[in-house]
Design a protein around this motif. Sequence first.
Motif, PDB file in Angstrom:
ATOM      1  N   ALA A   1      -8.051 -16.387 -27.140  1.00 16.04           N
ATOM      2  CA  ALA A   1      -6.949 -15.570 -26.452  1.00 16.04           C
ATOM      3  C   ALA A   1      -7.097 -15.810 -24.874  1.00 16.04           C
ATOM      4  O   ALA A   1      -6.364 -15.562 -24.275  1.00 16.04           O
ATOM      5  CB  ALA A   1      -7.135 -14.141 -26.948  1.00 16.04           C
TER       6      ALA A   1
ATOM      7  N   SER B   1      -3.116  -8.568 -31.192  1.00 24.09           N
ATOM      8  CA  SER B   1      -2.094  -8.896 -32.316  1.00 24.09           C
ATOM      9  C   SER B   1      -2.824  -9.771 -33.406  1.00 24.09           C
ATOM     10  O   SER B   1      -2.481  -9.784 -34.588  1.00 24.09           O
ATOM     11  CB  SER B   1      -1.134  -9.852 -31.752  1.00 24.09           C
ATOM     12  OG  SER B   1      -1.788 -11.185 -31.190  1.00 24.09           O
ATOM     13  N   ARG B   2      -4.083 -10.313 -33.161  1.00 23.99           N
ATOM     14  CA  ARG B   2      -4.896 -11.063 -34.003  1.00 23.99           C
ATOM     15  C   ARG B   2      -6.193 -10.085 -34.678  1.00 23.99           C
ATOM     16  O   ARG B   2      -6.972 -10.612 -35.614  1.00 23.99           O
ATOM     17  CB  ARG B   2      -5.369 -12.381 -33.293  1.00 23.99           C
ATOM     18  CG  ARG B   2      -4.386 -13.315 -32.865  1.00 23.99           C
ATOM     19  CD  ARG B   2      -5.122 -14.384 -32.012  1.00 23.99           C
ATOM     20  NE  ARG B   2      -3.767 -14.960 -31.570  1.00 23.99           N
ATOM     21  CZ  ARG B   2      -3.901 -15.992 -30.577  1.00 23.99           C
ATOM     22  NH1 ARG B   2      -5.153 -16.259 -29.974  1.00 23.99           N
ATOM     23  NH2 ARG B   2      -2.691 -16.754 -30.073  1.00 23.99           N
TER      24      ARG B   2
ATOM     25  N   GLY C   1     -11.866 -16.383 -31.727  1.00 27.17           N
ATOM     26  CA  GLY C   1     -10.519 -15.788 -31.543  1.00 27.17           C
ATOM     27  C   GLY C   1     -10.459 -15.152 -30.191  1.00 27.17           C
ATOM     28  O   GLY C   1      -9.477 -15.298 -29.444  1.00 27.17           O
TER      29      GLY C   1
ATOM     30  N   LEU D   1      -3.158 -10.234 -26.952  1.00 29.07           N
ATOM     31  CA  LEU D   1      -3.139 -11.523 -28.020  1.00 29.07           C
ATOM     32  C   LEU D   1      -4.346 -11.187 -28.994  1.00 29.07           C
ATOM     33  O   LEU D   1      -4.028 -11.052 -30.235  1.00 29.07           O
ATOM     34  CB  LEU D   1      -3.610 -12.653 -27.348  1.00 29.07           C
ATOM     35  CG  LEU D   1      -2.201 -13.522 -26.633  1.00 29.07           C
ATOM     36  CD1 LEU D   1      -2.818 -14.844 -26.148  1.00 29.07           C
ATOM     37  CD2 LEU D   1      -1.577 -14.029 -27.874  1.00 29.07           C
TER      38      LEU D   1
END
Length: 469
Positions: free
Chosen positions: A254, A270-271, A250, A267
Amino acid sequence: VRLRRAVMCLDGNAVEGLQEDSKTIVCDYLVIGAGASGMAFVDALLASTTDATVALVDCNGQPGGHWIDAYSFVSLHEPAVWYGVPSTVLNTTDMAPDKLANKADILKYYKRVVNDVFVPSGRVHVLFDCRFQDGAVQNICTGEKIQIDVCRSVVDTSYGKIQVPSKRAPPFHIAAGVQVVPLNDITQIDMRQYQTYVVVGAGKSSMDAITCMLGNGIKAEQVVWVRPRESWITPRDMMDSQQYPLFVKGTLEALVEAETVDDAFKLMESRGLRYRIDQSTTPMLHKGATLTMQELVQLRKVTDVITGKGRIRSIESDRIIFEHDERLMDSASTLYVDCAAYAFENSESSQTVFSPAQVTLQCLGGSYCLDAARTAMVESLEDLSDEQKNLLCQSLPYLSPSTPEEWMYFQYDSLKGFNTWAKHPQLSEWLNTCRLNHFAHVPESVKSVHASSLEHLRDQFISKMESGW
């Protein structure tokens, strides 16, 4: 050189060591410093060679480096399973994010490594309470000197110059009568005698101090937190064997997708891959501090936060003076807790790892324990010049990245370094199985699911950086 068995006492525990009958020790390597890096280097060197000898010198009376002077309630910021030396497990083989180790665990562990690994090898001379200068080791307690003849290299573990708040004066003026203590002291003070607690610093030490206070009866409303700049935080909840590959994947996604560094971190946030304490402020720092969500929720209860005013210049009896402002404060009823030390005094590197008769341990992109062990592995390879060794152990520009931009370049340099190792069969095989390597604890079934996508994302990120991002 004739050797005889000796017994040294480390905090009352009998520890076997090797001591010289003569006034000279002959060794292949003189390792200055028995902290995390020095211990990992020696351990890996013993395992990768059959006859290399070491003199391990430290000014403290036991191994452990900065952990000796750390605050009593400190714990690792990462799972204990990948900390320490390659040969010996620290506490557990479980990669769960709550399987940490505290100061006492770590100091006991390093004594065990000396007792069970170094001394039985017959190849390590352990010299605690000693300093090395001008070719000789001098015992701090007795003044006795022993000459050291080094056949190969002096190994310097202190290049980064780790700072511990309790070992240096506060970096600001303190008026008479103002109570300022390092965070080491907060567990020894009757907290009920103060109305206000001002915690100075934005790093992991300040987070630990506040967590300790809140856990010992101090109300969040009593705490004032001086955070000159905000920091991005790594979620420790994702540091288990199942989620860690997803965390890395992840993060790379990003970095590949984002157009700016700020966008990349938003980003990630948000994850669920990054936290920030104040969600209304864009952090200017990213030093690798880790928190669980539970710890983050507790810290957010402290709402009296002083930020954007610069660092403290002076604490007077009635106010705090900052670089850009000041705030009234009744110091008679206030305890100031100093957590403002930098992790490393020397945060940038201008020194190669290998030079003639010298090895300077530095960050290569992994943990400091892993990187020290990697350096020992390269040192053990025969018939390599210093130039060739430095290609395998390229020191990164930042010993400890501070800003999001520095962290991003740190990741780029780190991935390039690991790609270089992947092309060397012996080093690659060692790295893939070394317990200090995070991915060594991820089940093969999990790694196989993500292997191709991780490799593709690494290549994309490196290409993006090299194209000018």
